[in-house]
Write an enzyme that holds these catalytic residues in place. Structure first.
Site, short mmCIF file in Angstrom:
data_model
loop_
_atom_site.label_atom_id
_atom_site.label_comp_id
_atom_site.label_asym_id
_atom_site.label_seq_id
_atom_site.Cartn_x
_atom_site.Cartn_y
_atom_site.Cartn_z
CB VAL A 140 -0.97 0.03 1.21
CG1 VAL A 140 -1.91 -1.14 1.19
CG2 VAL A 140 -0.19 0.08 2.52
CB CYS A 141 2.04 3.82 -1.73
SG CYS A 141 1.35 3.89 -3.40
CD GLN A 142 -2.11 8.80 1.22
OE1 GLN A 142 -1.50 8.16 2.06
NE2 GLN A 142 -3.38 9.14 1.38
#
Length: 232
Positions: A140-142
């Site tokens: 996950v990242c932004q």
């Protein structure tokens, strides 16, 4: 003599995989030449939405690996996730880096609150210290870009069960995951003057609406106030 390569593909609901057959000229067996065949399997990254990602963690045992930088991670992250940043703060002091850092801090850093970073050279090794190549990992990242880059690096390192959230945590609705931090997951990427500007705009908009309503419904009182104002 050069060998030949045959590629077969098959699809499932989540990913596409390739079976790669490499044929090479071998030696002799009982006076006859023979060929050696090698079978390799390479799986594509599984891109899912937030609800599918939640199901992967709850039903299929995927571990969550957050690859954002430290500042965004501290603002908000999924509870009990792992954290290995793909980019780390660049504190190099050579002349070129100092100039770039100054320019960054005066623009992107000031407006959006983004740190000046560089690619983490220990990223893959740090992941290997916590996960085996057979592990099921949800990256996950932004915005979804860094997790895609991280997935490519891990795939090249031999990891086969990799998933990413399409569009990143900014697309995750509140309550989808239990989170830790001072804000919601989808807002963890917002910082700098952009957020202050938004608050100032909201206040000014409220003041203008109130002034308009006051003039509309109380014109006599508004006229008296205008008369009290000093003439320019």
């Amino acid at each position: 003599m050069a060998g030949t390569c045959s590629i077969l593909s098959f699809k499932s609901n989540f990913r596409t995989s390739w079976l790669v057959f490499d044929t090479h000229r071998g030696g002799n067996l009982s006076g006859k030449p023979f060929k050696r065949k090698h079978l390799a399997v390479r799986a594509e990254v599984n891109f899912v939405n937030a609800e599918e990602a939640k199901n992967l963690t709850a039903a299929e045992g995927y571990a969550i690996l957050d690859v954002r930088d430290k500042t965004q991670f501290e603002r908000a992250h999924i509870k009990s996730c792992y954290h290995v940043p793909l980019f780390i703060e660049n504190q190099d002091n050579d002349f070129g880096t100092i100039i770039k850092r100054q320019v960054h801090n005066n623009f992107a850093g000031l407006l959006f609150g983004l740190p000046f970073t560089k690619l983490n050279p220990e990223f893959v090794q740090s992941v290997k210290s916590q996960f085996s190549p057979q592990s099921k990992i949800l990256l996950v990242c932004q915005e979804g870009l860094r997790s895609a880059v991280a997935a490519n690096k891990l795939e090249q390192a031999g990891y086969e069960n990799i998933a990413c959230i399409t569009s990143g945590l900014q697309s995750v609705k509140p309550g989808t995951f239990d989170s830790v931090g001072s804000t919601e997951l989808q807002n963890a990427g917002k910082a700098g003057l952009v957020t202050i500007q938004g608050k100032i705009s909201a206040v000014l908009g409220t003041v203008l609406i109130c002034a308009f309503l006051f003039i509309t419904f109380f014109p006599d009182q508004a006229e008296k106030l205008f008369q009290l104002a000093p003439a320019s």
